[in-house]
Design an enzyme around this catalytic site. Structure first.
Site, PDB file in Angstrom:
ATOM      1  N   HIS A 198      11.278  -7.238  25.557  1.00  0.00           N
ATOM      2  CA  HIS A 198      10.104  -7.996  25.097  1.00  0.00           C
ATOM      3  C   HIS A 198      10.318  -9.512  25.200  1.00  0.00           C
ATOM      4  O   HIS A 198      11.454  -9.991  25.280  1.00  0.00           O
ATOM      5  CB  HIS A 198       9.804  -7.629  23.636  1.00  0.00           C
ATOM      6  CG  HIS A 198      10.955  -7.923  22.729  1.00  0.00           C
ATOM      7  ND1 HIS A 198      11.207  -9.174  22.222  1.00  0.00           N
ATOM      8  CD2 HIS A 198      11.955  -7.132  22.283  1.00  0.00           C
ATOM      9  CE1 HIS A 198      12.293  -9.144  21.490  1.00  0.00           C
ATOM     10  NE2 HIS A 198      12.783  -7.916  21.517  1.00  0.00           N
ATOM     11  N   ARG A 210       6.429  -6.208  19.139  1.00  0.00           N
ATOM     12  CA  ARG A 210       6.908  -7.200  20.111  1.00  0.00           C
ATOM     13  C   ARG A 210       7.040  -6.585  21.504  1.00  0.00           C
ATOM     14  O   ARG A 210       6.840  -7.261  22.518  1.00  0.00           O
ATOM     15  CB  ARG A 210       8.222  -7.848  19.638  1.00  0.00           C
ATOM     16  CG  ARG A 210       9.390  -6.898  19.360  1.00  0.00           C
ATOM     17  CD  ARG A 210      10.478  -7.666  18.609  1.00  0.00           C
ATOM     18  NE  ARG A 210      11.755  -6.969  18.436  1.00  0.00           N
ATOM     19  CZ  ARG A 210      12.042  -6.129  17.442  1.00  0.00           C
ATOM     20  NH1 ARG A 210      11.120  -5.799  16.562  1.00  0.00           N
ATOM     21  NH2 ARG A 210      13.259  -5.579  17.343  1.00  0.00           N
ATOM     22  N   GLU A 239      14.342  -0.677  18.804  1.00  0.00           N
ATOM     23  CA  GLU A 239      15.612  -1.407  18.827  1.00  0.00           C
ATOM     24  C   GLU A 239      16.673  -0.648  18.007  1.00  0.00           C
ATOM     25  O   GLU A 239      16.325   0.182  17.148  1.00  0.00           O
ATOM     26  CB  GLU A 239      15.377  -2.822  18.263  1.00  0.00           C
ATOM     27  CG  GLU A 239      16.604  -3.724  18.193  1.00  0.00           C
ATOM     28  CD  GLU A 239      17.302  -3.910  19.532  1.00  0.00           C
ATOM     29  OE1 GLU A 239      17.734  -2.895  20.125  1.00  0.00           O
ATOM     30  OE2 GLU A 239      17.451  -5.056  19.970  1.00  0.00           O
ATOM     31  N   HIS A 244      13.798  -3.061  24.027  1.00  0.00           N
ATOM     32  CA  HIS A 244      14.528  -4.051  23.222  1.00  0.00           C
ATOM     33  C   HIS A 244      15.936  -4.272  23.776  1.00  0.00           C
ATOM     34  O   HIS A 244      16.471  -3.414  24.484  1.00  0.00           O
ATOM     35  CB  HIS A 244      14.603  -3.547  21.789  1.00  0.00           C
ATOM     36  CG  HIS A 244      13.247  -3.249  21.230  1.00  0.00           C
ATOM     37  ND1 HIS A 244      12.529  -4.161  20.502  1.00  0.00           N
ATOM     38  CD2 HIS A 244      12.453  -2.156  21.359  1.00  0.00           C
ATOM     39  CE1 HIS A 244      11.364  -3.645  20.179  1.00  0.00           C
ATOM     40  NE2 HIS A 244      11.281  -2.420  20.683  1.00  0.00           N
TER      41      HIS A 244
END
Ligand SMILES: O=C(O)[C@@H](CO)OP(=O)(O)O
Length: 253
Positions: free
Chosen positions: A9, A60, A87, A182
């Site tokens: 991201h 995100r 993540e 991520h």
């Protein structure tokens, strides 16, 4: 030739503040949106046409994907979200400033928490309001699968079933897939794809919003992998990510 593009991201508010983020659902900054748009423009210029895209449950990544597809005029393609692409869960470190944590516990310890394969930070307590079991978006996920902290090893273990059963088999019919996720969830996938040994994964730092292309032959063997962009610039961005765990992350002495 078949291709999968992995994309971290764009800059998030907690990237900007240099805080451990993990499963915290923070937004993109203005720069993060611009980064994502730039990645989309670059992918379009390079002639990518994705058959399908995958992302996590965290905004995100979702918003980065939306910006990319919009810039590519490919907003219409099927998109699948999975908590498995989230993540790495950073446990009690989530919210703490990385430099302050390095000042308190030492840069070596922070490097172990950020980049080692086997070590997980201390887990969130069961009654911590950040415990994912209280978050409605994970209501379909069995409690035993919801992390309160994770090592990279544990992150890889939860991603791989999704990679092996859902994402990768699509290449049998699709030509190009996009995965927006991520820094550490993608490190886990890259470690698996490139057979990177446990001790070497410590050195891999992914910059935000730089497309990383993996090319496969028709038998789905990995042939080539490369970042899109200027290698010198990408090297600097990678070093800046590594430096976030230093007591002076911007290089000041
Ligand atoms: O805080 C995080 O969740 C990750 C990614 O932004 O950071 P790090 O690079 O320290 O693993």
């Amino acid at each position: 030739m078949k291709r999968i593009v992995l994309l971290r991201h764009g800059e998030s508010t907690w990237n900007k503040d240099n805080r451990f983020t993990g499963w915290t659902d923070v937004d993109l900054t203005e720069k993060g949106i611009a980064d994502a748009n730039q990645a989309g423009t670059l992918l379009k210029e390079k002639g990518f046409h994705f058959d399908k895209a995958y992302t996590s449950f965290l905004k995100r990544a979702v918003k980065t994907l939306n910006c990319v597809l919009d810039k590519m005029d490919q907003d219409w393609i099927p998109v699948e979200k999975s908590w498995r692409l989230n993540e790495k869960h950073y446990g009690v470190l989530q919210g703490l400033n990385k430099s302050e944590t390095a000042s308190k516990y030492g840069e070596e310890q922070v490097l172990i928490w950020r980049r080692s394969f086997n070590v997980a930070p201390k887990a969130l307590s069961e009654d911590d309001p950040r415990n994912p079991k209280t978050d409605t978006r994970y209501k379909e996920v069995p409690d035993k699968d919801l992390p309160r902290t994770e090592s990279l090893k544990e992150t890889v273990e939860r991603i791989l079933p999704y990679w092996k059963c859902i994402i990768f088999p699509n290449l049998a019919t699709a030509n190009e897939l996009l995965v927006v996720a991520h820094g550490n969830s993608l490190r886990g996938i890259i470690k698996y794809l490139k057979h990177i040994p446990d001790e070497e994964i410590v050195g891999l730092n992914l910059p935000t919003a730089i497309p990383y292309v993996f090319e496969f032959d028709d038998d789905l063997n990995l042939k080539k992998d490369y970042f899109l962009g200027d290698p010198e610039e990408i090297k600097k961005l990678m070093e800046a990510v590594a430096d976030q765990g230093k007591t002076t992350p911007d290089g000041r002495k």
